[in-house]
Design a protein around this motif. Structure first.
Motif, mmCIF file in Angstrom:
data_model
loop_
_atom_site.group_PDB
_atom_site.id
_atom_site.type_symbol
_atom_site.label_atom_id
_atom_site.label_comp_id
_atom_site.label_asym_id
_atom_site.label_seq_id
_atom_site.Cartn_x
_atom_site.Cartn_y
_atom_site.Cartn_z
ATOM 1 N N VAL A 140 0.917 -1.462 0.321
ATOM 2 C CA VAL A 140 -0.022 0.328 0.211
ATOM 3 C C VAL A 140 0.910 1.173 -0.109
ATOM 4 O O VAL A 140 0.427 2.573 -0.355
ATOM 5 C CB VAL A 140 -0.831 0.009 1.339
ATOM 6 N N HIS A 154 -2.375 -6.296 10.449
ATOM 7 C CA HIS A 154 -2.228 -6.266 9.000
ATOM 8 C C HIS A 154 -0.999 -6.853 7.846
ATOM 9 O O HIS A 154 -0.083 -6.364 8.132
ATOM 10 C CB HIS A 154 -2.207 -4.576 8.526
ATOM 11 N N CYS A 177 0.062 -5.528 4.332
ATOM 12 C CA CYS A 177 0.028 -4.511 3.576
ATOM 13 C C CYS A 177 1.541 -3.892 3.007
ATOM 14 O O CYS A 177 1.229 -3.443 2.614
ATOM 15 C CB CYS A 177 -0.896 -3.154 4.484
ATOM 16 N N ILE A 237 -2.003 1.162 8.078
ATOM 17 C CA ILE A 237 -3.743 1.160 7.869
ATOM 18 C C ILE A 237 -4.451 1.254 8.778
ATOM 19 O O ILE A 237 -5.087 2.322 8.510
ATOM 20 C CB ILE A 237 -3.772 0.327 7.252
#
Length: 344
Positions: free
Chosen positions: A297, A313, A315, A330
């Motif tokens: 991300v 998470h 991510c 996140i």
């Protein structure tokens, strides 16, 4: 290894040396101050001219002056405890204990300690014919020359039990020394101090107010100057020696600090090269043509490879994980740890 643990030896040496060096510098400064004051101190005779000299100074006070005269008590003199024919104005009675003590190295050495000391004094003046100067607070003199009237040593005769106890305790009694010293009535001495005139017109010499010492000695001004010059030269040698030790210890600490910085810089360089190599190998081994859901991300180029804890998470990729140390991108929860994640 902590840097302080590497230089603990040099730190101890530097600390002790700094204390000794500071003491030597302080004593050297004091010695120079006294020497300069004594060199400029006028030598006055106890006669009618002394009042003319006093008028040349503010408040009729000479800060530091050298005067010689005969000791004469103002009242009843002190009689010697051991010789009734001897009288004086200052008396010192001392009792010393002589022992043989075992040192930490296991050797036996002679040691002496003062167990009792009494000083008595009576008002007195320095006299020269019909002129006289009162000496104030003679016991405060830094140098007070007195004659030894009696010096007796009484040896002890220890028994068997005393020998056994002395062996285990590490101290063996040798005896007691009793000494009597006096500044005799009629002695010819040199007084060095502050000369002033009281409201009644009486002259007095006393300890100076600016920290200079009062001397009551049989030595002359030139003898004292030679003694002080010798002490100054010796203190200079000590300052040079301990100053050199301080410089050497400081240089050693600086050398170790620079060496540690270079070693740390080299380690950081090696770590950076290894990290770059790992990134290159990961880039080659990573799968291509991943869906958007599987991408990091942060950079949106590499696959998700790291799980952040405790939020859980997955991510970010490993490259971005190295730069994210605070909060999860996140949920913004605090990152406490991380672990590799394998997505299939």
């Amino acid at each position: 290894m902590d840097f302080f643990s590497e230089i603990i030896g040099e730190t101890v040496i530097l600390g002790l040396d700094s204390l000794i060096l500071g003491f030597c510098v302080k004593q050297l400064s004091k010695c120079k101050h006294i020497l300069n004051a004594l060199q400029t101190a006028p030598v006055l005779e106890i006669d009618s001219s002394i009042n003319k000299e006093l008028k040349k100074f503010p408040n009729s006070t000479i800060p530091y002056v050298v005067i010689r005269g005969l000791v004469k008590p103002l009242g009843t003199p002190i009689t010697s405890n051991y010789n009734n024919s001897i009288t004086g104005v200052v008396q010192r009675l001392t009792i010393k204990e002589h022992v043989i003590a075992r040192t930490s190295a296991g050797f036996w050495s002679d040691q002496t300690r003062t167990i009792h000391e009494v000083c008595n004094s009576t008002p007195f003046v320095l006299n020269n014919g019909k002129y006289s100067i009162e000496v104030v607070d003679a016991l405060a003199a830094e140098l007070l020359d007195m004659d030894v009237i009696s010096d007796k040593f009484e040896p002890m005769s220890p028994g068997v039990i005393d020998h056994v106890w002395g062996f285990f305790s590490g101290v063996r009694q040798r005896g007691l020394q009793t000494m009597e010293e006096m500044l005799r009535d009629g002695s010819y001495i040199t007084a060095i101090g502050e000369l002033s005139k009281s409201k009644t017109g009486a002259l007095k010499i006393q300890p100076p107010r600016d920290g200079l010492p009062l001397y009551l000695t049989t030595a002359t001004k030139s003898s004292l100057l030679k003694r002080l010059a010798s002490s100054r030269d010796f203190l200079r040698i000590l300052v040079v020696i301990f100053g050199a030790v301080a410089v050497a210890a400081s240089c050693r600490v600086a050398y170790k600090y620079v060496k540690r910085r270079k070693r740390r810089a080299l380690d950081d360089s090696v770590k950076q090269r290894l990290a770059a190599g790992r990134r290159e190998r990961r880039a080659v081994a990573r799968e291509k043509n991943l869906s958007e859901v599987q991408l990091c991300v942060v950079c949106t180029e590499n696959p998700k490879e790291i799980i952040l804890l405790p939020c859980g998470h997955v991510c970010v990729c490993e490259d971005c994980s190295d730069n994210i140390t605070d909060n999860c991108p996140i949920c913004r929860k605090r990152i406490e740890s991380r672990a590799p994640a394998f997505i299939t």
